[in-house]
Design a protein around this motif. Structure first.
Motif, short mmCIF file in Angstrom:
data_model
loop_
_atom_site.label_atom_id
_atom_site.label_comp_id
_atom_site.label_asym_id
_atom_site.label_seq_id
_atom_site.Cartn_x
_atom_site.Cartn_y
_atom_site.Cartn_z
N ASN A 230 -47.92 -25.72 0.76
CA ASN A 230 -47.19 -26.91 1.15
C ASN A 230 -46.73 -27.74 -0.04
O ASN A 230 -45.69 -28.40 0.03
N CYS B 216 -43.10 -27.33 -1.09
CA CYS B 216 -41.94 -27.78 -0.34
C CYS B 216 -41.04 -28.59 -1.28
O CYS B 216 -41.53 -29.33 -2.14
N TYR C 36 -45.68 -33.91 -0.76
CA TYR C 36 -46.27 -32.64 -0.34
C TYR C 36 -47.49 -32.26 -1.16
O TYR C 36 -48.37 -31.53 -0.66
N TRP D 186 -38.97 -24.91 2.50
CA TRP D 186 -40.38 -24.82 2.91
C TRP D 186 -40.81 -23.36 2.71
O TRP D 186 -40.32 -22.48 3.40
#
Length: 389
Positions: free
Chosen positions: A264, A267, A280, A378
């Motif tokens: 994550n 991102c 993120y 993503w």
């Protein structure tokens, strides 16, 4: 085409939904022949419930409506067992009465006024915050995964298990496009399984065996599946090695286990790259606080190797705002903001100032996704390993 503004028509197999948007004002039906052909083919191909989404259709003239109505009427007459649901929006006040007038003549044609961006007609689960996230995520990741899955060993005729199947959308897509000889979909959430069964019934997918169970202690016998999937789930278990042992156990020797996970903190978006990056990175810390690891993607290879798999394959792909409708990407980010900043950060006890800054990164990511020159991404890791013979 002599229209005041362009229109778009597309079919979304994830939701079994034909989507019309923009302004449809042809001088003759021939000008929209391709759109009418797609609509006719979609209605012919799919059974169960098919949705016609006109929530973003701002204008339609009588020429276009008459041609569209003829196709709907013919489909209703020739396939009375199949249901067509027209999704309108209260924002477009003209559309509901126009389509309701048509629906009065056909018992298998109905109109629903539905303003949510969530999956059509399934409002009974909308209060569960992760479900709309998962629905849209699957729609966007499937564009990539359906190309990757054959490389990882999925083909027609296999015995397949989808573990931690959640709301069942991935299992439905696998069943429809890869035609396994058997497909078992397991999850520990009774409500998610109820949702999944309802989706399968709507789409006339009778072959999927939805099963309640704990993924870490499955009541499934050893060595019975050729291909086992477990998507976006290891990263939310505090002991992923336990789940991997179970995936290994139920897989046949020579079969493969396929997993997907995220990183994550990678991102990204432009403009506002720095605020997006900061948010993120904080998402990863937030999940660690709750014993979850949304940085697991690059760890997939060694996790599979440690679990005893060989012939490991790893792919990465970037879901972006260029994958279809940028609004879909924005919807995912807004849902993440609601859950991560609106619920998880509050539960952790974060300060209002932190949450304000935390939210800003999500808002900037949405801005990047919808900006005409923007880019938002993503990253996903897809990996599989073979159970040795």
């Amino acid at each position: 085409m002599s229209q005041a503004a362009p229109f778009a028509v597309r079919f979304d197999p994830t939701n079994q939904e034909l989507v019309l948007s923009g302004k449809i004002r042809p001088e003759g039906a021939a000008e929209i022949a391709d759109a009418l052909s797609l609509m006719q083919q979609s209605l012919e191909r799919y059974s169960g419930v098919v949705y016609l989404n006109v929530k973003r259709l701002t204008h339609i003239n009588m020429t276009a409506f008459s041609a569209l109505a003829d196709i709907l009427a013919e489909s209703c007459r020739t396939r009375p067992e199949r249901k067509i649901v027209i999704l309108t929006s209260s924002v477009m006040a003209w559309s509901t009465p126009v389509f309701e007038k048509l629906a009065k003549h056909y018992p298998n044609l109905t109109v629903e006024v539905y303003d949510s961006a969530f999956y059509p007609g399934q409002s009974f689960v909308e209060d569960e915050a992760f479900i709309p996230i998962l629905r849209t995520q699957t729609k966007m990741t499937w564009r990539h995964e359906r190309e990757l899955l054959p490389r990882h060993g999925l083909r027609s005729g296999l015995v397949v298990a989808d573990i931690c199947c959640g709301i069942g959308d991935f299992a439905a897509l696998v069943q429809r496009e890869f035609k396994p000889s058997r497909l078992v979909a397991l999850d520990h959430s009774v409500r998610s399984l109820d949702y999944a069964r309802r989706v399968a019934a709507d789409f006339d997918l009778k072959e999927i065996e939805y099963t309640y169970g704990d993924a870490s202690q499955m009541l499934l016998r050893d060595n019975q599946f050729d291909f086992v999937t477990c998507r976006h789930s290891l990263q939310i278990f505090d002991r992923p090695e336990m789940l991997l042992r179970e995936l290994y156990r139920i897989c046949k020797p020579g079969g493969r286990v396929y997993i997907t996970n995220e990183k994550n903190s990678h991102c990204l978006g432009e403009p506002h790259a720095e605020t997006i990056k900061w948010t993120y990175e904080e998402v990863a810390k937030l999940f660690r606080h709750f014993d979850m690891d949304v940085e697991m993607g690059p760890k997939s290879r060694h996790l599979l190797a440690d679990a005893g798999f060989d012939a490991i394959k790893v792919d990465t792909f970037m879901v972006t705002n260029l994958d279809g409708d940028p609004q879909d990407f924005a919807d995912i980010i807004e849902a993440w903001e609601n859950v991560y900043a609106g619920q998880m950060a509050v539960r952790r006890g974060d300060t209002p100032e932190f949450i304000r800054r935390f939210r800003q990164g999500f808002k900037d990511h949405v801005f990047a996704a919808l900006h005409p020159k923007g880019y938002a991404g993503w990253p996903i890791w897809a990996a599989s390993g073979r159970k040795p013979l």
